[in-house]
Design a protein around this motif. Structure first.
Motif, PDB file in Angstrom:
ATOM      1  N   CYS A 163       0.848  -1.191   0.000  1.00  0.00           N
ATOM      2  CA  CYS A 163       0.000   0.000   0.000  1.00  0.00           C
ATOM      3  C   CYS A 163       0.886   1.244   0.000  1.00  0.00           C
ATOM      4  O   CYS A 163       1.808   1.339   0.800  1.00  0.00           O
ATOM      5  N   ARG A 213       0.193   4.023   1.081  1.00  0.00           N
ATOM      6  CA  ARG A 213      -0.084   4.879   2.240  1.00  0.00           C
ATOM      7  C   ARG A 213       0.187   4.195   3.583  1.00  0.00           C
ATOM      8  O   ARG A 213       0.208   4.848   4.609  1.00  0.00           O
ATOM      9  N   CYS A 214       0.344   2.848   3.546  1.00  0.00           N
ATOM     10  CA  CYS A 214       0.489   2.106   4.809  1.00  0.00           C
ATOM     11  C   CYS A 214       1.650   1.127   4.710  1.00  0.00           C
ATOM     12  O   CYS A 214       2.076   0.764   3.631  1.00  0.00           O
ATOM     13  N   CYS A 232      -6.295  -2.106   0.067  1.00  0.00           N
ATOM     14  CA  CYS A 232      -5.660  -2.068   1.382  1.00  0.00           C
ATOM     15  C   CYS A 232      -6.745  -2.243   2.447  1.00  0.00           C
ATOM     16  O   CYS A 232      -7.719  -1.490   2.464  1.00  0.00           O
ATOM     17  N   CYS A 239      -6.511   1.169   5.055  1.00  0.00           N
ATOM     18  CA  CYS A 239      -6.900   2.549   4.757  1.00  0.00           C
ATOM     19  C   CYS A 239      -7.948   2.629   3.655  1.00  0.00           C
ATOM     20  O   CYS A 239      -8.423   3.713   3.342  1.00  0.00           O
ATOM     21  N   TYR A 290      -7.482   2.030   0.492  1.00  0.00           N
ATOM     22  CA  TYR A 290      -6.879   2.342  -0.814  1.00  0.00           C
ATOM     23  C   TYR A 290      -7.229   1.265  -1.844  1.00  0.00           C
ATOM     24  O   TYR A 290      -7.228   0.072  -1.545  1.00  0.00           O
TER      25      TYR A 290
HETATM   26 ZN   LIG Z   1      -3.349   1.460   3.095  1.00  0.00          ZN
END
Ligand SMILES: [Zn+2]
Ligand SMILES: [Zn+2]
Length: 688
Positions: free
Chosen positions: A395, A397-398, A416, A419, A421
């Motif tokens: 991911c 973002r994570c 994801c 989050c 995503y």
């Molecule tokens: Zn994420």
């Protein structure tokens, strides 16, 4: 003489308060009423906590309230006291406890006028009633208790005033029947019953059982249902019925603990060990723990039921603080299902299945029985991977991998689970260009697909958070399982809880080991509970129920206890370990979780808050009794571009810990403001 001139109001704002207002002479406001007040540039609905002699800040700064809502009688004193207790115990402003407990229509300026439109729970219950009649199992109508059940009912009915009862009943032992007998007694005395269940999906099943049994006692309007899946109008109607005292039975998930009961006689918490009773955002409360406080406040019994009680409750029962009642036998069949371990170390798996497991499914199919394949991992494959350079789908973002999902009509996507995503599935490796990307592992979608291909004559269905996203779809799927239409059910923990599938003979567990080596000290307890729950779905009504657990570690204590159905030994051994290591229930914990752009910022903040214990004179008295661990980054350190770390605080004494928090948290708040950092405080955390 002017009365009620100054009042203190609870408001749902993230400030400590207090919020004092003047009541203009044209109005009258009493304790427990909702009032409309100016707050900054806004107008907010608040609840009158008390009338006060004088405001806590200069009178010329105190504003007038704008309106008093008289569409409902004032909220009762015990309800306000309950909210004040929860606020002090969890160290949150009281307004953040009381107002979110109410339906939003009662919190918005001017939206509730004391009239309810047709169409709320009554119409819904009418529908339910028809289903209930259609589904009511004929042999259930006798309601005869076996000896164990009768003893349990008699023991609870003999209690005068407050007592916590731990009803330890093996799966299928008929705990529900005990609840229903207790409820009938309470209702005939004119009192209310509060029933808490862990899952929204379980409320229809309970609702049906309650309606079938009690409709003639309490009437159709006598049952109010509260959970977060209700439409706003339904929730309002249920709340109003409770506050007016019309609802005699209140059934709901954790939020129902805040129901404004008028004449409670009994609280029941089914599956008391379940993590769903813990709210994981906002006010991080445990509805199970609050239920005990509430019962104590109201001087009534509270029954905690479970096949695998939490170790906290088990310990209280061991030392005699709770009354332990045991249902050791199944009610409808003589036998517990046979639990067998399938050692996967030596054998070649076929799409994740041991041959003996596939064979067992085939046999059940031929006998017209249902099988449940349990896999606590949704999606198609947990990650995709490039074998030539080692790239994994991550991911952006994570700090977790994205999961491959098949979306009907949309092809494949990477998703994801932390989050939300969504991304496309790359056609070639983004790092090296290799076109042969591989899927690693399998989720419920892939297992469902394989089983459909392997057993083309069977009806295979999947129940997980993806297949039940639409409102009402979970219920439809469960109805189809109950009706016997579905032969093989693939599911996550959603299917493990509470359901009484009549034709289910076989349960297969695919990836139990995933939880074995977790860093969470509660992992073995959770694994035992989860596997005992899902195993308990097998053979509740048919003889010869069987459970096959695939594992590479069959020698592990948790599995060995499971195959012997020996919760007692497992629980007592686990408690011994907890005692030696000073873990709950032998200590009490508070967790501070910090979120920042970088984990270093979060760690820095936590380190500063930790140092207060040694540096602040007003905290020095706590040094001997309070243990603060070193702050650590979370296992999944980054979620949605935010990095996270936490600090664990521990004490052998709950009162000492509470007193310490009272002094320490205001200082933490100052540091938080200075660092401009987001953090939250969790008393009695369940996950560490
Ligand atoms: Zn994420
Ligand atoms: Zn590559």
């Amino acid at each position: 003489m002017k009365h009620n001139q100054w009042i203190r109001v609870a408001l749902d704002v993230p400030l400590a308060g207090p919020f004092d207002y003047r009541v203009p002479e044209s109005l009258q406001a009493i304790k427990g009423q909702r009032v409309l007040v100016p707050f900054g540039r806004r107008e907010l609905v608040g609840i009158v906590l008390e009338t006060i002699e004088s405001p806590s800040y200069p009178e010329d700064q105190v504003k007038d309230i704008l309106m008093v809502f008289d569409d409902l009688s004032p909220l009762p004193q015990d309800w306000l006291d309950f909210g004040l207790f929860a606020a002090s115990y969890y160290h949150r402003p009281v307004g953040e406890v009381l107002l979110p407990a109410m339906p939003s229509a009662l919190r918005k300026p001017g939206s509730y006028t004391g009239k309810l439109s047709k169409g709320g729970p009554v119409a819904r219950l009418d529908r339910r009633k028809k289903t209930a009649i259609a589904l009511a199992p004929p042999e259930d109508n006798t309601h005869v208790l076996n000896e164990e059940q009768q003893e349990a009912v008699d023991a609870v009915l003999a209690i005068k005033g407050f007592k916590t009862v731990l009803l330890h009943g093996v799966t299928g032992s008929g705990k529900t029947e005990v609840y229903l007998h207790l409820a009938l007694d309470v209702l005939t005395k004119g009192k209310q019953v509060l029933f808490l269940v862990p899952e929204i999906n379980l409320t229809p099943q309970f609702e049906q059982a309650l309606l079938a049994r009690f409709q003639q006692v309490v009437g159709l309007d006598g049952i109010a249902v509260l959970h977060s899946g209700l439409a706003e109008g339904e929730r309002l109607k249920a709340w109003v019925a409770i506050q007016r005292g019309q609802a005699r039975i209140v059934l709901g998930t954790r939020m129902a603990i805040f129901a404004p009961l008028q004449q409670a006689g009994l609280i029941i918490v089914d599956e008391e060990h379940d993590a769903s009773y813990k709210q994981q955002e906002g006010l991080r409360y445990s509805a199970r723990d609050l239920a005990i406080w509430r019962a104590h406040q109201l001087d009534i019994p509270v029954v905690l039921g479970s096949a695998t009680p939490s170790l906290e409750s088990w310990q209280h029962a061991n030392v005699g603080r709770y009354l332990k009642l045991t249902l050791a036998k199944r009610a409808k069949t003589t036998y517990m299902p046979a639990i067998k371990l399938v050692d996967t170390k030596q054998i070649k798996l076929e799409q994740g299945f041991a041959p003996v497991v596939l064979h067992a499914i085939r046999e059940r199919l031929e006998r017209g029985e249902q099988s449940l394949v349990f896999l606590n991992r949704r999606g198609y494959a947990p990650v995709i991977h490039c074998a030539s350079c080692g790239w994994m789908s991550q991911c952006p973002r994570c700090s977790v991998y994205t999961v491959l999902h098949r979306m009907p009509g949309h092809g494949n996507v990477l998703q994801c689970h932390h989050c939300g995503y969504y991304g496309r599935v790359p056609v070639k490796c983004p790092d090296c260009g290799n076109q042969d990307l591989e899927m690693l592992g399998r989720g419920t979608q892939r297992v469902e697909e394989y089983l459909q291909a392997a057993f083309p004559q069977a009806c295979v269905e999947r129940i997980d958070a993806d297949s039940t996203r639409l409102k009402g779809s979970a219920r439809k799927l469960f109805d189809r399982v109950h009706s016997g239409e579905i032969d093989i059910l693939v599911g996550t923990q959603m299917v493990a809880k509470g359901h009484d599938f009549r034709k289910l003979g076989l349960v297969c567990v695919l990836n139990a080991d995933a939880m074995l080596f977790s860093s969470d000290f509660r992992a073995p307890e959770k694994l035992f509970a989860q596997l005992a729950q899902v195993s308990g779905r097998a053979g509740r009504h048919v003889a010869g129920g069987e459970v096959l657990i695939q594992t590479a570690y069959p020698e592990q204590a948790v599995y060995q206890a499971l195959i012997r159905h020996d919760y007692d030994t497992f629980a007592n051994a686990s408690l011994e370990e907890r005692k030696i290591t000073h873990l709950p229930p032998f200590s009490h914990q508070v967790l501070i979780s910090a979120q920042a752009k970088t984990v270093n910022q979060a760690m820095q903040f936590l380190l500063e808050t930790r140092q207060l214990l040694a540096s602040q004179p007003q905290l020095s008295g706590f040094q001997a009794a309070i243990n603060m661990y070193d702050p650590v980054p979370l296992r999944i350190v980054r979620v949605a571009h935010v990095e996270r770390a936490q600090l664990l605080v521990e004490s052998a004494s709950r009162p000492v810990l509470q007193a310490f928090l009272g002094h320490w948290l205001p200082l933490v708040q100052e540091i938080g403001k200075r660092h401009r950092i987001r953090y939250f405080t969790e008393v009695d955390p369940l996950e560490i």
